[in-house]
Design a protein around this motif. Structure first.
Motif, PDB file in Angstrom:
ATOM      1  N   SER A   1       0.830  -1.209   0.000  1.00  0.00           N
ATOM      2  CA  SER A   1       0.000   0.000   0.000  1.00  0.00           C
ATOM      3  C   SER A   1       0.862   1.257   0.000  1.00  0.00           C
ATOM      4  CB  SER A   1      -0.948  -0.006   1.199  1.00  0.00           C
ATOM      5  OG  SER A   1      -0.223   0.047   2.419  1.00  0.00           O
ATOM      6  N   SER A   2       1.972   1.214   0.743  1.00  0.00           N
ATOM      7  CA  SER A   2       2.884   2.356   0.775  1.00  0.00           C
ATOM      8  C   SER A   2       3.498   2.601  -0.600  1.00  0.00           C
ATOM      9  CB  SER A   2       3.985   2.105   1.809  1.00  0.00           C
ATOM     10  OG  SER A   2       4.924   3.151   1.807  1.00  0.00           O
TER      11      SER A   2
ATOM     12  N   ASP B   1      -0.883   4.491  -0.877  1.00  0.00           N
ATOM     13  CA  ASP B   1      -2.058   4.357  -0.015  1.00  0.00           C
ATOM     14  C   ASP B   1      -1.612   4.358   1.444  1.00  0.00           C
ATOM     15  OD1 ASP B   1      -3.353   3.947  -2.412  1.00  0.00           O
ATOM     16  OD2 ASP B   1      -3.415   1.763  -2.188  1.00  0.00           O
ATOM     17  N   LYS B   2      -2.585   4.478   2.304  1.00  0.00           N
ATOM     18  CA  LYS B   2      -2.330   4.336   3.730  1.00  0.00           C
ATOM     19  C   LYS B   2      -3.428   3.452   4.307  1.00  0.00           C
ATOM     20  CE  LYS B   2      -1.545   6.814   8.063  1.00  0.00           C
ATOM     21  NZ  LYS B   2      -1.486   8.140   8.736  1.00  0.00           N
TER      22      LYS B   2
ATOM     23  N   ASP C   1      -5.696   1.757   6.930  1.00  0.00           N
ATOM     24  CA  ASP C   1      -6.275   1.788   8.270  1.00  0.00           C
ATOM     25  C   ASP C   1      -6.890   0.410   8.476  1.00  0.00           C
ATOM     26  OD1 ASP C   1      -7.794   2.006  10.557  1.00  0.00           O
ATOM     27  OD2 ASP C   1      -8.677   3.943  10.036  1.00  0.00           O
TER      28      ASP C   1
END
Length: 352
Positions: free
Chosen positions: A22-23, A27-28, A30
């Motif tokens: 994701s990084s 993206d981040k 949760d």
């Protein structure tokens, strides 16, 4: 950092991999926003669709996570399967491998529809599958281009012997199966038969179709290897008796096994997809060979079912599935090989 969602406990190494991916994509994650869906129909692994929001409004990132089933190392070499996966991906076939973790791997999620049991009987869809299978068989994969089928089954007989109770050993005639494999290898092997890289597990759940373009993608290569192409067609025809999305997914219905005309149509499209029009005799030969290879297919998946019943805890009645495959083997063998040789086991054969 294990995450539990919808009954799925994400291994810590998987979460680390998802965070890295994701990084890389900007993206981040949760963990509270993860959406996890278990995809039914898989009988070797547990498969999940995992998605999370991106920075774009109303946009989600989706990957496919495969958790390896217990005992699968008895069936194939996982490292070799990963190499196959990566090589097929290089050819532009199937999903990309995004990452691995000890319990499984993360794959590209293909935004296409997985076929249903009924789709295999749709003439238009079946024609697309036949053409795609020809394309798959034309892949030039690394490694010896030798038939794997017979030695793999012999290895599985050894696994079955090491696992089976005395009751199952007697019921399925495990001690006689090496002789049966030798009979089939002698009766079915022919110099003229084409050997190619085969999928070997062409059930509807391993075939996807993009609705707009009608393009077909074949996925899941765990059992893929070089074999006679007639064996791959036999496998596909046998899978038409299955529906893995019912309350009794292990139950096979051979009343819906494709008839001669349907098998001939599939074989003709398969042979003509490269641009050459096959003769009637070529079509008939391939159909006849494929029908005989259904015997090897029944033994192959019968052994798989027996072994799986001892090592895999996915909710599937592997033993009953194996029982049905062996019943078909003993039922069809005299008809297809022209022999009245009786089974030496009184369990499966005697129940017909």
């Amino acid at each position: 950092m294990a995450v539990k969602t919808n009954g799925f406990v994400a291994p810590e190494e998987l979460m680390k991999l998802l965070l890295t991916l994701s990084s890389n994509w900007g993206d981040k994650i949760d963990t509270n926003m993860l959406k996890v869906a278990h995809l039914s129909g898989a009988m070797t692994n547990d498969v999940y669709r995992i998605s999370w929001p991106t920075k774009m409004e109303n946009d989600n990132r989706t990957v496919l996570v495969r958790i390896y089933g217990e005992g699968v190392e008895r069936f194939f070499n996982r490292d070799e399967e990963i190499q196959t996966f990566e090589n097929i991906s290089k050819y532009g076939q199937g999903p990309r491998l995004l990452g691995r973790f000890p319990e499984g791997r993360v794959e590209e999620f293909i935004h296409a529809r997985t076929l249903s049991a009924g789709d295999l009987r749709d003439p238009e869809v079946s024609a697309l599958v036949a053409a795609k299978l020809r394309e798959f068989h034309n892949l030039d994969m690394p490694g010896p281009k030798k038939v794997v089928l017979w030695d793999r089954m012999r290895n599985w007989v050894g696994e079955a012997k090491s696992l089976c109770s005395s009751e199952n050993t007697k019921e399925f005639g495990i001690d006689t199966l090496e002789e049966e494999i030798c009979i089939l290898e002698k009766e079915l092997s022919r110099d003229y038969q084409e050997i190619a890289f085969c999928h070997n597990d062409l059930q509807y759940g391993n075939i996807m179709m993009e609705e707009e373009t009608r393009s077909i993608t074949i996925i899941d290569y765990e059992y893929a290897s070089y074999n006679p192409v007639a064996y791959d067609l036999a496998n596909h025809f046998c899978e038409m008796a299955a529906n893995y999305h019912t309350e009794t997914p292990h139950v096979l219905n051979y009343c819906v096994y494709p008839g001669l005309e349907e098998r001939q149509r599939f074989a003709r499209i398969y042979l003509s997809s490269a641009g050459n029009q096959p003769s009637d005799s070529e079509v008939e030969q391939l159909v006849d060979d494929a029908e005989k290879y259904t015997l090897a297919n029944h033994l192959f998946w019968g052994l798989w079912g027996i072994i799986s019943s001892y090592v895999n805890h996915i909710d599937f009645d592997y033993m009953e599935y194996a029982r049905q495959r062996f019943q078909q083997y003993w039922l069809r063998k005299p008809q297809l090989l022209g022999t009245s040789r009786a089974s030496t086991n009184d369990g499966v054969n005697g129940s017909m």
